[in-house]
Design an enzyme around this catalytic site. Sequence first.
Site, short mmCIF file in Angstrom:
data_model
loop_
_atom_site.label_atom_id
_atom_site.label_comp_id
_atom_site.label_asym_id
_atom_site.label_seq_id
_atom_site.Cartn_x
_atom_site.Cartn_y
_atom_site.Cartn_z
CG HIS A 2 -1.97 1.03 1.18
ND1 HIS A 2 -1.74 2.35 1.52
CD2 HIS A 2 -3.27 0.97 0.81
CE1 HIS A 2 -2.85 3.04 1.37
NE2 HIS A 2 -3.79 2.23 0.93
CD GLU A 57 -2.45 5.41 -1.00
OE1 GLU A 57 -2.16 5.88 0.13
OE2 GLU A 57 -3.60 5.08 -1.33
CO CO Z 1 -5.76 2.67 0.48
#
Ligand code: CO
Length: 305
Positions: A183, A213
């Site tokens: 993530h 991210e």
């Molecule tokens: Co997320």
Amino acid sequence: MRIHQRLSAFLSICLLALLLGLQADPAQAHGKTNVEPKIGILLVTFGTSVPEARKAYATIESKVKAAYPGVELRWAYTSRQIRHKVATEEGLRNASPAGALGRMLDDGFTHVAVQSLHVIPGQEFNDLTAIVAAFGSMPKSFERIVLGPPLLSGPEAMQALAKAVLASVPGLGNREALVLVGHGTHHLASAFYPAMQYYLQQESERAFVGTIESSPSMQDVLADLAKRKIAKAYLVPFLTVAGDHARNDIAGNEPDSWKSQLKAKGIACQPVMRGLAEDPAVVDIWVDQLGLSLKALRDEPKDNG
Ligand code: CO
């Protein structure tokens, strides 16, 4: 002789009476309330709004139940957004960690092992730590509550995880790579991703970690793949469940997905649509962690007086 015999009989009766008396009310004798210990497990995950991805939770649940039979197990989702989405779209109510613990308290649990099913000790785990600490210190709470760390808790866990993840794909040929896609976070636990890459590369030089991210980024991974002249990559979600991020950001058909971007660089791509929690060898890492917590709950001295 007779006097001695009578005296000894009398003393025996006194001793017996004393023992019976103590046995009749051991709690009072030790100055403790007479509450039966009730041990429970709370599994805490981020949550997913993809119903099919929840089969990963069933895998964990069955393994935990098999390993620790007779211990009641409950669930909580840390993501408020996911809880809300699942409630409005499917009419399913999922508890928050604080809600679930409050309920367990009301239901008479005295000892609770909370297990984080997150991947890294990031913000979600940070928040969970604060909630467990609050339950641990407030009045009229559990006698004991312990929190088990997420998957990446240290070198041993990362070594075990590296082996498990590599075993989940076919042996890597010379121009093949494994790419774990996590993530990512701006929390300082972000450093766990390159740490994981280090342990993976102890097992295979063609295994990489990227994040959706943050860092390492997709560009970082693409550069590594180019350097090694990789022609084919197995894209494996480094996520507890293969939910929305796995389906769209990793394996989606949109041009900005990992699959599309690798293909655009001429790298054949095989996404593996499976969450970490669907891999029995990975789940074992969480299950073992839970075992340590349950042992800590039971080993606790019940009385100092
Ligand atoms: Co997320």
